[in-house]
Design an enzyme around this catalytic site. Structure first.
Site, short mmCIF file in Angstrom:
data_model
loop_
_atom_site.label_atom_id
_atom_site.label_comp_id
_atom_site.label_asym_id
_atom_site.label_seq_id
_atom_site.Cartn_x
_atom_site.Cartn_y
_atom_site.Cartn_z
N LYS A 93 0.85 -1.21 0.00
CA LYS A 93 0.00 0.00 0.00
C LYS A 93 0.88 1.25 0.00
CE LYS A 93 -0.19 -0.45 5.02
NZ LYS A 93 -0.98 -0.89 6.18
N ARG A 110 -10.90 -0.33 14.95
CA ARG A 110 -10.77 0.54 13.80
C ARG A 110 -11.74 0.07 12.73
NH1 ARG A 110 -4.69 1.11 11.48
NH2 ARG A 110 -5.47 -0.72 10.40
N TYR A 165 16.93 30.29 5.98
CA TYR A 165 15.78 31.04 6.52
C TYR A 165 15.90 31.21 8.03
CZ TYR A 165 13.05 30.54 2.20
OH TYR A 165 12.58 30.61 0.92
N MET A 216 12.15 24.34 1.19
CA MET A 216 11.24 23.47 0.44
C MET A 216 12.00 22.60 -0.56
SD MET A 216 7.98 24.50 -1.92
CE MET A 216 7.11 25.43 -0.67
C1 LIG Z 1 -0.20 -1.96 6.73
C2 LIG Z 1 -0.81 -3.23 7.14
C3 LIG Z 1 -0.02 -4.40 7.28
C4 LIG Z 1 1.49 -4.39 7.17
O1 LIG Z 1 2.05 -3.80 8.32
P1 LIG Z 1 3.65 -3.75 8.54
O2 LIG Z 1 3.77 -3.36 9.96
O3 LIG Z 1 4.17 -2.71 7.63
O4 LIG Z 1 4.18 -5.09 8.26
C5 LIG Z 1 -0.67 -5.59 7.56
N1 LIG Z 1 -2.02 -5.62 7.72
C6 LIG Z 1 -2.80 -4.53 7.62
C7 LIG Z 1 -4.27 -4.65 7.80
C8 LIG Z 1 -2.22 -3.30 7.34
O5 LIG Z 1 -3.00 -2.22 7.24
#
Ligand SMILES: *Cc1c(COP(=O)(O)O)cnc(C)c1O
Length: 411
Positions: free
Chosen positions: A70, A169, A296, A344
């Site tokens: 992701k 969550r 800056y 920046m």
């Molecule tokens: C991001 C995520 C993972 C991976 O987590 P890491 O700590 O980066 O290994 C696994 N399961 C879910 C549901 C996540 O959102």
């Protein structure tokens, strides 16, 4: 006649400055564009290291790995990460968003892709069309998918059910299982292929909470089996849990960070290799008299005659401004402090003690370097600690403006 501004940007790829950088050899479908930017700042991503980390996790856990890519592959480039992992034999991939999953399919990824977020809008047919595996935790998910499957005349759509065992969550609470089970029964177009949960504290000292969550998960799975859902594929472990807790590995693991070679917790001893290197070059050198100010707000003044190197990356690239007057970089293999406020697009580094430092020198912001003045490494962990954040935020905070460049061997 008025003066006209003429673009001077080069139109041909910049020649690589290191042997390990070979933009010309990138397969066009790798998702990594050859360098066309005039700026020497780039994020090198190492396919060998990523494949190595997958092997380490596979060997250690001895269950299928569903690699989490992701947030643009934790900042490394989603299609680079996905395609490299697929080639190295990953069993499946996980993303947060439907649009991230579609990006992987567009890049030619064909292994199962789990969409973990669960907000699909009304894009049920996209899920079906792209053969994505949605995570569901709401009767509306099951209904939406069932309707779309009926309309399109497709067979039973595999989904994974998310159970909330203590993260609070997303996911159904254990006491809601009977209700969602009824909704699966009403909609035979949707097939419960897997069950998952997410652990809240696998990277902390709180081992008890991990075992509690796993016990709750186990009882939910047994309930589902008793309700006639057979034995779904179970997964719970993020990187920390996959590395630390055998009991969390179940039928598969979902590591993200560890695949990218960053240890998710202090207990990790796995042989992981960093995948990324954030590098640039010195673009200007200034000799500075004692007492002269830099940047800056004049937050730094030379305590002696100094040599200041300007580097072309700033907070808009992900070099967090809180590293002003605190962070370090590597020049010629030696550490040099970031001095003055990070701007920046630019930052300034005190290279007074580094003999021979000059315009054109490679500067490593994250990663290893060997040079005429020594050898060293700055890790994602170190940067995170200095910023008061976690390595996940450092990786995902490297902005899109920095070109991702494929490398093949660990420098
Ligand atoms: C991001 C995520 C993972 C991976 O987590 P890491 O700590 O980066 O290994 C696994 N399961 C879910 C549901 C996540 O959102």
């Amino acid at each position: 006649m008025r003066a006209r501004l003429v673009s001077t940007l080069p139109t041909s790829p910049e020649s690589p400055s290191r042997d390990s950088v070979a933009p010309g050899r990138l397969p066009p479908e790798s998702g990594i564009v050859p360098v066309r930017s005039a700026r020497p700042t780039r994020l090198e991503v190492n396919a060998d290291a990523l494949a190595h980390n997958l092997r380490v996790l596979s060997r250690l856990t001895r269950v299928p790995v569903l690699g989490v890519v992701k947030a643009d592959g934790y900042g490394h480039g989603a299609s680079f990460a996905a395609r490299t992992l697929e080639q190295a034999g990953v069993s499946g991939l996980c993303v947060a968003l439907l649009e991230e999953a579609m990006e992987l399919r567009a890049a030619g990824v064909s292994v199962p892709v789990l969409v973990m977020g669960g907000y699909y809008g009304s894009a049920w047919s996209e899920l079906l069309e792209e053969r994505l595996t949605p995570i569901v935790y709401d009767a509306a998910h099951v209904e939406g998918l069932a309707d779309a499957a009926r309309q399109r005349g497709v067979g039973r759509v595999p989904v994974h059910l998310k159970v909330d065992t203590g993260m609070t969550r997303l996911g159904v609470f254990p006491h809601e299982i009977a209700r969602i089970a009824r909704s699966f029964r009403r909609h035979p177009e949707v097939r419960l292929e897997g069950v998952m949960t997410h652990l809240a504290a696998a990277d902390t000292e709180d081992e008890a909470s991990v075992h509690e969550q796993l016990a709750v998960f186990d009882s939910v799975v047994r309930d589902l089996t008793a309700l006639g859902f057979g034995r779904p594929f179970r997964h719970a472990a993020n990187s920390a849990a996959a590395l630390r807790f055998e009991s969390a590995r179940l039928d598969g693991v979902r590591p993200g960070l560890a695949l990218f070679g960053v240890h998710p917790c202090s207990q990790s001893r796995a042989d992981l290799r960093p995948v990324l290197r954030l590098v640039t070059h010195v673009v200007a050198m200034k000799a500075l008299g004692k007492g002269r100010a830099v940047g800056y707000g004049a937050t730094w003044r030379a305590p002696r005659e100094s040599r200041i190197a300007t580097i072309p990356l700033g907070y808009a690239d992900g070099l967090c401004r809180s590293l002003s007057n605190r962070g370090q970089v590597l020049v010629r293999g030696r550490r040099a402090p970031i001095v003055g406020a990070i701007s920046m697009d630019l930052a300034t580094v005190d290279v007074t003690g580094i003999e021979g430092a000059a315009v054109g020198d490679e500067v490593v912001v994250i990663g290893a370097q060997r040079g005429s003045a020594g050898a060293g490494a700055i890790t994602v962990d170190e940067v995170a600690a200095m910023r008061g954040t976690i390595p996940w935020e450092v990786c995902t905070g490297i902005s899109r403006r920095v070109p991702r460049i494929l490398t093949e061997t660990t420098p």
